[in-house]
Design a protein around this motif. Sequence first.
Motif, PDB file in Angstrom:
ATOM      1  N   LYS A 100       0.850  -1.189   0.000  1.00  0.00           N
ATOM      2  CA  LYS A 100       0.000   0.000   0.000  1.00  0.00           C
ATOM      3  C   LYS A 100       0.884   1.235   0.000  1.00  0.00           C
ATOM      4  O   LYS A 100       1.713   1.417   0.894  1.00  0.00           O
ATOM      5  N   ILE A 101       0.712   2.078  -1.016  1.00  0.00           N
ATOM      6  CA  ILE A 101       1.577   3.247  -1.152  1.00  0.00           C
ATOM      7  C   ILE A 101       0.758   4.528  -1.211  1.00  0.00           C
ATOM      8  O   ILE A 101      -0.442   4.504  -1.494  1.00  0.00           O
ATOM      9  N   ASP A 102       1.425   5.633  -0.941  1.00  0.00           N
ATOM     10  CA  ASP A 102       0.855   6.955  -1.193  1.00  0.00           C
ATOM     11  C   ASP A 102       0.942   7.181  -2.704  1.00  0.00           C
ATOM     12  O   ASP A 102       2.024   7.170  -3.288  1.00  0.00           O
ATOM     13  N   SER A 103      -0.208   7.383  -3.335  1.00  0.00           N
ATOM     14  CA  SER A 103      -0.271   7.425  -4.798  1.00  0.00           C
ATOM     15  C   SER A 103       0.582   8.520  -5.420  1.00  0.00           C
ATOM     16  O   SER A 103       1.023   8.392  -6.571  1.00  0.00           O
ATOM     17  N   LEU A 104       0.806   9.607  -4.709  1.00  0.00           N
ATOM     18  CA  LEU A 104       1.549  10.733  -5.271  1.00  0.00           C
ATOM     19  C   LEU A 104       2.974  10.834  -4.710  1.00  0.00           C
ATOM     20  O   LEU A 104       3.879  11.265  -5.406  1.00  0.00           O
ATOM     21  N   PHE A 232      11.501   5.596  -3.853  1.00  0.00           N
ATOM     22  CA  PHE A 232      10.276   5.304  -4.604  1.00  0.00           C
ATOM     23  C   PHE A 232       9.833   3.880  -4.309  1.00  0.00           C
ATOM     24  O   PHE A 232      10.615   3.042  -3.847  1.00  0.00           O
ATOM     25  N   LYS A 233       8.559   3.611  -4.578  1.00  0.00           N
ATOM     26  CA  LYS A 233       8.037   2.244  -4.521  1.00  0.00           C
ATOM     27  C   LYS A 233       7.589   1.788  -5.916  1.00  0.00           C
ATOM     28  O   LYS A 233       7.510   0.602  -6.180  1.00  0.00           O
ATOM     29  N   ILE A 234       7.292   2.743  -6.770  1.00  0.00           N
ATOM     30  CA  ILE A 234       7.054   2.445  -8.181  1.00  0.00           C
ATOM     31  C   ILE A 234       7.600   3.610  -8.991  1.00  0.00           C
ATOM     32  O   ILE A 234       7.411   4.781  -8.623  1.00  0.00           O
ATOM     33  N   LYS A 235       8.305   3.282 -10.053  1.00  0.00           N
ATOM     34  CA  LYS A 235       8.906   4.317 -10.908  1.00  0.00           C
ATOM     35  C   LYS A 235       8.498   4.057 -12.347  1.00  0.00           C
ATOM     36  O   LYS A 235       8.648   2.939 -12.858  1.00  0.00           O
TER      37      LYS A 235
END
Length: 456
Positions: A100-104, A232-235
Amino acid sequence: MANYTDVKGEYSKLKHEEGMYQAIIIGGGMAGKLIAAAISPYFNSIEILEKDPMPENTSTVRPGITQAHHIHALLHAGEQALEKLFPGFQHDMVKRGSIKIDSLKDLAWFHHGVWKLRHTSKDTTLLQTRPLLESYIAERIHQIPNITYTYGIKVKSYLLTADQTKVRGVEVLQEGKTKSIKGDLVIDTSGAASFTKAWLENQGRTVPEEKVEIGLCYATRRFRLSETPNDFKIKIIYPEPPNQTLGGTMSMVENNQFIVTLNGYLNTIDPSSVKDAKGFMELTHKLPLPDIYHALQKSTSNSETAIYQVPHIKWRHFEKVDLPAGLLVAGDSICRIDPVFGQGMSIAALEALTIRDYFASKSITGQFKSLQRKLAKIIAPVWLMVLSEDFRYDEVRGKKPFGLKGLQWYVKRIFLLSSKNKRIYKDLVKVMNLVSPAAILFKPNTLLDVLKGKKM
């Protein structure tokens, strides 16, 4: 008539108690499962017919969903829809390993030559592999008593009433034998290879179709990193059209793994060149930025290269056809969208909710032209959004939307402003995640900012 219970112990009563209605869903992918759950309160029985054999385990990718090897991040609209269909969805997925990540804040997105403005937000996104997501949905489906799921059964044709006006079931092939299955409603969610268009045209009903040649190829491998990135968690590194055609995404998923997917338009990726780890790494070095290449220097690849090719995208306009009563088409059977934008599963989830709401107030028999139009209205703005980007390449072939050049000019200004204007980036994220209409990007203050190139 008995009530049915979901896994939370809440009860849903069948709406049409006077009837014993049966629904048949062709195709057991994401769209088929979600629609089955959505309509379960309104049918005595729902039978999902899937041509693939039963997967060996929850991590097995079925032959019919080869795209499942690649990155899948649910959009906000998709997550919200799944939470409505399966209460507790987000909580359960995190317990099973979804990130679960912060989308921004946790998304580093290089787009049209600029990095988006990252900041803390209240929006969240779940990151996971497609098999983890689909196995969870399958478990929830199996706990709905009036849904059955049959593997290894291929639908060959529709059965019609004597007057040819109503679909009354399907003809199937199972274990070498042909048989008939009757149903009051048949929903085709079998995907891009659906036979419905050809079947209708053999009946003399022409199905208009839009087809755009994009020459897209995905190449994906899984990795374990010696050190987890802390920035980052997604790049996402998106190519800048028309000169760049290669992009890539690196995403955390469950079990301390990262998935890297490279996507190339206009046949940029030669599948044979990325078959081994060395060739794959060499291609990451050709991305517009070296970030992913550098992040993988101290990593171990723990998978083969998976390839997924999308030579064209396609929208079949079933809403413009007088379909036989009792037949509905949904999911990728209607529209195969450009997967780079990650909208396919969320579109299916929104369609499922739309179908559920329709049957909550309308008859479950008859012709569903108005419902088919509602599904088309979900697709229309997404299709336009995708085409405005894909047609930035001159070599892409297909019918261009009216006013394309002006739309592309405006949208690119929005993209560039989202690198420095927090309000505009927030609105863009809402549109991209299908939770707000594109009209919010044309508000008076946004129009003014676009024309002035204002920072905030």
